[in-house]
Motif scaffolding. Structure first.
Motif, PDB file in Angstrom:
ATOM      1  N   VAL A 122     -25.962 -28.657   9.538  1.00 35.55           N
ATOM      2  CA  VAL A 122     -24.583 -28.692  10.027  1.00 35.55           C
ATOM      3  C   VAL A 122     -23.789 -29.759   9.277  1.00 35.55           C
ATOM      4  O   VAL A 122     -22.663 -29.518   8.823  1.00 35.55           O
ATOM      5  CB  VAL A 122     -24.546 -28.942  11.552  1.00 35.55           C
ATOM      6  N   ASN A 126     -20.595 -29.010   6.797  1.00 35.39           N
ATOM      7  CA  ASN A 126     -19.308 -29.646   7.118  1.00 35.39           C
ATOM      8  C   ASN A 126     -18.815 -30.487   5.952  1.00 35.39           C
ATOM      9  O   ASN A 126     -17.629 -30.469   5.606  1.00 35.39           O
ATOM     10  CB  ASN A 126     -19.414 -30.503   8.378  1.00 35.39           C
ATOM     11  N   GLU A 143     -26.132 -24.068   1.619  1.00 35.12           N
ATOM     12  CA  GLU A 143     -27.288 -23.919   2.505  1.00 35.12           C
ATOM     13  C   GLU A 143     -28.572 -23.717   1.701  1.00 35.12           C
ATOM     14  O   GLU A 143     -29.605 -24.319   2.006  1.00 35.12           O
ATOM     15  CB  GLU A 143     -27.071 -22.746   3.474  1.00 35.12           C
TER      16      GLU A 143
END
Length: 192
Positions: A122, A126, A143
């Protein structure tokens, strides 16, 4: 004071290293920043490491050790430094020990930011979104690259905790606290 700051990608090492450097009035030596600068400047080392960095792989030990050895020998690092992103392997840690021993120096403390891997994903995504908005996107803030970096971290960097724990130098800090609480916890670990 000579410090090593450990933690997985996205754990807050850069943020906390900058705060500690300011608080302790010693330089933050970030191998990631040094390597990204070499890539953007097109230096010979930058050319050699660019593809590996974009894939999220670790840069070869000999290149990183050479960069760090040069940086810790500079005048502004004589009174101490914070290593952010180095060492990443036990091989690099023993090379660092050898470099410091040759200068009759040693690492004073190793601080580890402990953060759950789901929270790391996360954070990285971000950070990537914020960087795109500000025009500073990193090629390794994806990712897929993070998953590869975490796998590398578990296999190669995580053993450093045991290496430094065995020397009595390691203090682990909960990296899921607020930025200010993590900073305070790091300072408390230095005072302990």
């Amino acid at each position: 004071m000579r410090l090593v700051l450990l933690g997985a990608p996205g754990s807050g090492k850069g943020t906390q290293a900058a705060r500690l450097a300011k608080r302790l009035a010693i330089p933050r030596l970030s191998t990631g920043d040094m390597l990204r600068a070499a890539v953007s400047e097109g230096t010979p080392i930058g050319t050699r490491v660019k593809a590996a960095m974009e894939r999220g792989e670790l840069v070869p030990d000999d290149l990183v050790v050479a960069i760090v050895a040069e940086c810790i020998s500079l005048p502004d690092a004589k009174s101490g430094f914070i290593l952010d992103g180095f060492p990443r392997t036990v091989v690099q840690a023993t090379a660092l020990d050898d470099i410091l021993r040759a200068a009759d120096l040693r690492i004073d403390r190793v601080l580890e930011l402990d953060v759950d891997e789901a929270a790391l994903l996360v954070r990285i995504l971000n950070r990537a979104d914020e960087a795109k908005v500000n025009g500073f996107a990193r090629a390794d803030d994806t990712e897929a690259a993070l998953r590869m970096r975490l796998e590398e971290y578990r296999g190669q960097t995580r053993p450093l905790a045991d290496y430094y724990r065995g020397q009595g130098l390691l203090k682990s800090i909960n990296g899921l606290q607020s930025i200010n609480k993590v900073a305070n916890s790091l300072l408390e670990a230095l005072d302990a």
